[in-house]
Write a protein that holds these residues in place. Structure first.
Motif, PDB file in Angstrom:
ATOM      1  N   LYS A  38     -50.196  36.882 -40.554  1.00 49.65           N
ATOM      2  CA  LYS A  38     -51.258  35.934 -40.189  1.00 49.65           C
ATOM      3  C   LYS A  38     -52.040  36.384 -38.947  1.00 49.65           C
TER       4      LYS A  38
ATOM      5  N   LYS B 217     -49.087  25.449 -29.158  1.00 50.02           N
ATOM      6  CA  LYS B 217     -50.552  25.335 -29.192  1.00 50.02           C
ATOM      7  C   LYS B 217     -51.188  26.335 -28.227  1.00 50.02           C
TER       8      LYS B 217
ATOM      9  N   LEU C 283     -51.100  36.700 -35.844  1.00 50.69           N
ATOM     10  CA  LEU C 283     -50.842  35.857 -34.671  1.00 50.69           C
ATOM     11  C   LEU C 283     -50.258  36.742 -33.567  1.00 50.69           C
TER      12      LEU C 283
ATOM     13  N   ASP D 209     -49.920  29.207 -27.297  1.00 50.93           N
ATOM     14  CA  ASP D 209     -49.746  30.563 -27.833  1.00 50.93           C
ATOM     15  C   ASP D 209     -50.699  30.853 -28.994  1.00 50.93           C
ATOM     16  N   LEU D 210     -50.995  29.830 -29.805  1.00 49.22           N
ATOM     17  CA  LEU D 210     -51.840  30.031 -30.984  1.00 49.22           C
ATOM     18  C   LEU D 210     -53.323  29.901 -30.674  1.00 49.22           C
ATOM     19  N   THR D 211     -53.664  28.974 -29.794  1.00 48.30           N
ATOM     20  CA  THR D 211     -55.067  28.797 -29.389  1.00 48.30           C
ATOM     21  C   THR D 211     -55.128  28.879 -27.869  1.00 48.30           C
TER      22      THR D 211
ATOM     23  N   LEU E 277     -44.475  34.694 -30.364  1.00 49.31           N
ATOM     24  CA  LEU E 277     -43.875  33.466 -30.879  1.00 49.31           C
ATOM     25  C   LEU E 277     -42.350  33.473 -30.800  1.00 49.31           C
TER      26      LEU E 277
ATOM     27  N   ALA F 287     -45.995  36.334 -38.178  1.00 47.90           N
ATOM     28  CA  ALA F 287     -46.959  36.639 -37.108  1.00 47.90           C
ATOM     29  C   ALA F 287     -47.834  37.835 -37.469  1.00 47.90           C
TER      30      ALA F 287
END
Length: 370
Positions: A44, A104, A46, A106-108, A63, A41
């Motif tokens: 990257k 999805k 995140l 959480d990431l976008t 995450l 995380a």
């Protein structure tokens, strides 16, 4: 040798040892997974960016749900091989659907509509194929057995309510994790005592995964949040435990919880449910806005505004919810309507008590200064 051991081993002959092993396995897997998730995380980028509603001031990975999911799936895969129950596979299927939806989000960004459809589908898998549902109201308002399709519809509503109510309390460090931990402990004891080994195994595995998560969630240097991934899968499991407990009790006339199971389930989930009811009332009737529009009117926000730290807020809420459940278990001799009515009264009073104490303390403090 291993083949012979597996053929002769029956978890039901040593349920306590079996549950301890499931707990240890879940904890170890989650504990070893979170450092890797944190590393990826951060590498990257995140991370959750703090905004006006955030209760934290620095970028933090969201995450944590990945570690919880991975731990649960490994344990349930091994359990499925030993216990061979259809329910475990369906639970894994539901968890997988919600895992990818939450990931999805959480990431976008994922629309509320798609999340809602995913929750409906995951819940329907269990309701239809295991026939685990709330079959009636246990004489609440003199309503007993529900028609089949009404029962399915109401059970589906309970799933959606619990999943989203749980998601709403994920606002301060440790709160969602500790509440789920408390609820899972009670369900593990109830399932163990009733001989529901598969259900007890899932709930004890959740305890192990949550304990490993809380270590990172409370950390000041390597903090990680549960995220939508975690809140959806944990909320889904809490809903599954609740409905399974009520369903088992309602279909077993000899159970000591035959009539009391709805009140006990309500007591265990009192904080997320009462917070959701309260927040919707404030938004609709006082603020005159959409009940789904985010704000800072949750109970945990009120604790922070009253001067409580994150840790103090979490442990105060958990302690109050523990008292509520203990009181509920000591009211089984009353009829169900009385249990629920009294639960609403003493539960609300207990959650108001910390604010009254703080107000009185501050007034006395001002008098002393004068």
């Amino acid at each position: 040798m291993i083949k012979t051991l597996l053929e002769n081993f029956n978890p039901e002959n040593s349920p306590l040892i079996w549950l301890v092993c499931a707990f240890v396995l879940a904890f170890v897997i989650a504990y070893q997974t979170f450092p890797t998730i944190l590393y990826v995380a951060k590498e990257k980028h995140l991370m959750d960016e703090p905004d006006s509603r955030s209760m934290h001031s620095s970028k933090t990975p969201t995450l944590g749900g990945i570690g919880i999911f991975f731990s649960l799936v490994v344990v349930m895969t091994i359990v499925g091989a030993m216990l061979n129950t259809k329910a475990l596979l369906l639970v894994m299927g539901g968890l997988t659907i919600l895992f990818f939806l939450g990931l999805k989000d959480d990431l976008t960004v994922l629309s509320a509509r798609k999340k809602f459809i995913g929750q409906l589908f995951a819940a329907l898998l269990l309701i239809i194929f295991t026939d685990t549902r709330i079959i009636g109201f246990s004489k609440i308002f003199d309503i007993d057995i529900l028609p089949y399709w009404v029962s399915i519809g109401f059970t589906l509503f309970v799933y959606i309510l619990i999943i989203n109510a749980y998601n709403l309390i994920d606002g301060v460090d440790g709160l969602a994790g500790c509440i789920a931990l408390l609820i899972s402990v009670f369900f593990t004891i109830l399932f163990y005592n009733s001989g529901a080994l598969s259900l007890a195994t899932i709930s004890v595995a959740l305890i192990g995964a949550l304990l490993a998560f809380l270590k990172s969630n409370f950390s000041s240097k390597n903090k990680i949040f549960m995220g939508d991934t975690g809140s959806m899968i944990v909320g889904f499991l809490l809903a599954f435990f609740t409905i399974s407990f009520i369903s088992q009790s309602q279909t077993n006339i000899d159970s000591e919880y035959f009539r009391a199971s709805p009140a006990l389930a309500f007591a265990m989930l009192f904080f997320p449910l009462i917070d959701t009811l309260r927040i919707f009332f404030i938004r609709i009737f006082i603020l005159k806005k959409s009940p789904f529009e985010a704000d800072k009117n949750h109970i945990h926000h009120r604790f922070i505004q009253a001067g409580f730290s994150h840790v103090q807020t979490t442990f105060t809420v958990v302690l109050i919810n523990l008292f509520i459940v203990v009181i509920a278990f000591n009211m089984l001799h009353l009829n169900l309507n009385s249990q629920i009515g009294l639960l609403l009264v003493y539960g609300s009073v207990l959650y108001c008590l910390p604010f009254i104490i703080v107000r009185v303390f501050n007034k006395n403090k001002k008098r002393v200064k004068v």
